[in-house]
Design a protein around this motif. Sequence first.
Motif, mmCIF file in Angstrom:
data_model
loop_
_atom_site.group_PDB
_atom_site.id
_atom_site.type_symbol
_atom_site.label_atom_id
_atom_site.label_comp_id
_atom_site.label_asym_id
_atom_site.label_seq_id
_atom_site.Cartn_x
_atom_site.Cartn_y
_atom_site.Cartn_z
ATOM 1 N N TYR A 138 0.833 -1.215 0.000
ATOM 2 C CA TYR A 138 0.000 0.000 0.000
ATOM 3 C C TYR A 138 0.862 1.257 0.000
ATOM 4 C CZ TYR A 138 -2.231 3.930 2.356
ATOM 5 O OH TYR A 138 -2.624 5.206 2.712
ATOM 6 N N ASP A 139 1.896 1.280 0.838
ATOM 7 C CA ASP A 139 2.758 2.454 0.931
ATOM 8 C C ASP A 139 3.491 2.692 -0.386
ATOM 9 O OD1 ASP A 139 3.634 4.476 2.902
ATOM 10 O OD2 ASP A 139 5.627 3.665 2.500
ATOM 11 N N ASP A 140 3.902 1.618 -1.047
ATOM 12 C CA ASP A 140 4.566 1.760 -2.340
ATOM 13 C C ASP A 140 3.598 2.310 -3.389
ATOM 14 O OD1 ASP A 140 6.891 0.784 -1.257
ATOM 15 O OD2 ASP A 140 6.633 -1.252 -2.019
ATOM 16 N N LEU A 141 2.345 1.881 -3.313
ATOM 17 C CA LEU A 141 1.338 2.428 -4.221
ATOM 18 C C LEU A 141 1.081 3.895 -3.920
ATOM 19 C CD1 LEU A 141 -0.786 2.007 -6.443
ATOM 20 C CD2 LEU A 141 -2.383 1.265 -4.659
ATOM 21 N N ALA A 142 0.996 4.238 -2.626
ATOM 22 C CA ALA A 142 0.757 5.627 -2.238
ATOM 23 C C ALA A 142 1.872 6.545 -2.725
ATOM 24 C CB ALA A 142 0.612 5.729 -0.720
ATOM 25 N N ASP A 143 3.092 6.030 -2.798
ATOM 26 C CA ASP A 143 4.212 6.841 -3.279
ATOM 27 C C ASP A 143 3.994 7.275 -4.726
ATOM 28 O OD1 ASP A 143 6.965 7.749 -2.342
ATOM 29 O OD2 ASP A 143 7.465 6.862 -4.285
ATOM 30 N N PHE A 144 3.231 6.491 -5.473
ATOM 31 C CA PHE A 144 2.902 6.835 -6.854
ATOM 32 C C PHE A 144 1.671 7.726 -6.958
ATOM 33 C CE2 PHE A 144 5.868 3.684 -8.248
ATOM 34 C CZ PHE A 144 6.120 3.949 -9.587
ATOM 35 N N VAL A 145 0.601 7.354 -6.260
ATOM 36 C CA VAL A 145 -0.705 7.964 -6.532
ATOM 37 C C VAL A 145 -1.243 8.807 -5.384
ATOM 38 C CG1 VAL A 145 -1.247 6.051 -8.066
ATOM 39 C CG2 VAL A 145 -2.090 6.006 -5.712
ATOM 40 N N GLY A 146 -0.558 8.835 -4.244
ATOM 41 C CA GLY A 146 -1.063 9.589 -3.095
ATOM 42 C C GLY A 146 -0.887 11.088 -3.252
ATOM 43 N N GLU A 147 -1.489 11.820 -2.321
ATOM 44 C CA GLU A 147 -1.356 13.273 -2.262
ATOM 45 C C GLU A 147 -0.530 13.627 -1.037
ATOM 46 O OE1 GLU A 147 -5.259 14.916 -2.173
ATOM 47 O OE2 GLU A 147 -5.878 13.945 -4.035
ATOM 48 N N GLU A 148 0.523 14.412 -1.232
ATOM 49 C CA GLU A 148 1.448 14.699 -0.135
ATOM 50 C C GLU A 148 0.753 15.340 1.056
ATOM 51 O OE1 GLU A 148 5.001 16.804 -1.103
ATOM 52 O OE2 GLU A 148 5.774 15.201 -2.385
ATOM 53 N N GLN A 149 -0.168 16.243 0.797
ATOM 54 C CA GLN A 149 -0.819 16.941 1.909
ATOM 55 C C GLN A 149 -1.621 15.974 2.770
ATOM 56 O OE1 GLN A 149 -3.280 20.229 0.705
ATOM 57 N NE2 GLN A 149 -3.401 21.078 2.768
ATOM 58 N N ARG A 150 -2.249 14.978 2.116
ATOM 59 C CA ARG A 150 -3.058 14.015 2.880
ATOM 60 C C ARG A 150 -2.184 12.955 3.523
ATOM 61 N NH1 ARG A 150 -5.614 9.219 2.331
ATOM 62 N NH2 ARG A 150 -4.809 8.859 0.243
ATOM 63 N N ILE A 151 -1.178 12.453 2.780
ATOM 64 C CA ILE A 151 -0.305 11.403 3.308
ATOM 65 C C ILE A 151 0.639 11.963 4.364
ATOM 66 C CG2 ILE A 151 1.449 9.682 2.705
ATOM 67 C CD1 ILE A 151 -1.265 8.970 1.623
ATOM 68 N N GLY A 152 1.073 13.219 4.185
ATOM 69 C CA GLY A 152 1.887 13.879 5.201
ATOM 70 C C GLY A 152 3.377 13.675 5.070
ATOM 71 N N LYS A 153 3.841 13.226 3.889
ATOM 72 C CA LYS A 153 5.280 13.053 3.694
ATOM 73 C C LYS A 153 5.609 13.258 2.225
ATOM 74 C CE LYS A 153 5.143 8.016 2.965
ATOM 75 N NZ LYS A 153 5.702 6.708 3.386
ATOM 76 N N THR A 154 6.897 13.425 1.939
ATOM 77 C CA THR A 154 7.336 13.580 0.567
ATOM 78 C C THR A 154 7.042 12.306 -0.214
ATOM 79 O OG1 THR A 154 9.121 15.046 1.280
ATOM 80 C CG2 THR A 154 9.305 14.097 -0.928
ATOM 81 N N LEU A 155 6.362 12.450 -1.364
ATOM 82 C CA LEU A 155 6.045 11.308 -2.205
ATOM 83 C C LEU A 155 6.882 11.347 -3.477
ATOM 84 C CD1 LEU A 155 2.145 11.252 -1.821
ATOM 85 C CD2 LEU A 155 3.847 9.930 -0.560
#
Length: 338
Positions: free
Chosen positions: A217-234
């Motif tokens: 999931y975290d590897d997927l979030a690194d591609f498609v997540g939003e930095e403001q919501r995830i809270g870290k550099t993507l």
Amino acid sequence: MPPQPPRDFAGLFERVSPHMAALDRFMRTEVEHFEPEIRGMAAYCLDTSGKRLRPTMVFVSGWQGEGVVSDDLVRAAGVVEMVHLATLVHDDIMDRAEIRRNRRTAAREFGPDAAVLLGDALFSQALHVASQFPTTEVCRLVSESTRKVCSGEIMQTLRRRDINISLADYRRMIDLKTAELFRVSCFLGARLSGHDLEFARAADRFGHHLGIAYQIYDDLADFVGEEQRIGKTLGTDLATGKLTLPLMLLLESVSPEERAAIIASLRGGQPLDLAASRQRMQEMGIGAGIVRAIDEELAISAAALKPHAERAPVALMLQLGEMLKAQVASLQAAPVMR
């Protein structure tokens, strides 16, 4: 009928809130054990703003009833959280990340040279606390897990920009760097709360596969997540040439010409364009394959607890898997996944 995992995720954190309050007090006390010259730096890292998944796993695997807070579980949760935070300090240095938990990383705040030593200090304090348990089992397990986590990170670092990584290689790296701390958190929670070895091993298996699912999931979030919501550099995996499951599946799906271009970019040390890679993932329908891999791991983790369905911790443990499913569903709602 076996207890069913509740769907009110906020309710889970409300139930463990007395444990988290005790953990906060413990962490503040631990800051005082650092030398005065670096206490401010240690406090910066031992903050209370993270998800605290690993402490939550300790607490729910050792659940003894509403409002029952065990000092042993609090200390064990503090140990695994300090180890985890130390790995984050080191990860952010290697990934050249700017943001963690919606603020500057320790490397950005104090400089990478000081940050790497600060991470070492956090590791050392975690093992010092683990050594204070009356049994050597806690220190032995945590020190072994710490070594494995570092080994997984070393493996991934040495194989950056290596396009010959197999799925088995990828699985081995995330077994070590992420699933290991999930596993030991659940095992320690069960053991320190007095459960028998049979249940502790089931909790161990549950945590192991939950950890694999979480890292995918975290590897997927690194591609498609939003930095403001995830809270870290993507986008750091792409920028540093880490071959994670999303990129591996992308390489398998594109034309030979496009694959050659991606490989040439990786080998040449050129960061891939995140927006373009997201677009290609959407066009090739890669997100669905990644979600299936997550669901398979979550099914294995839940099956490990099935023989123990009547035990008090199980309903709360299963809810952790449900929470991850909800996070995955949130990512699926992103435009790049549709």
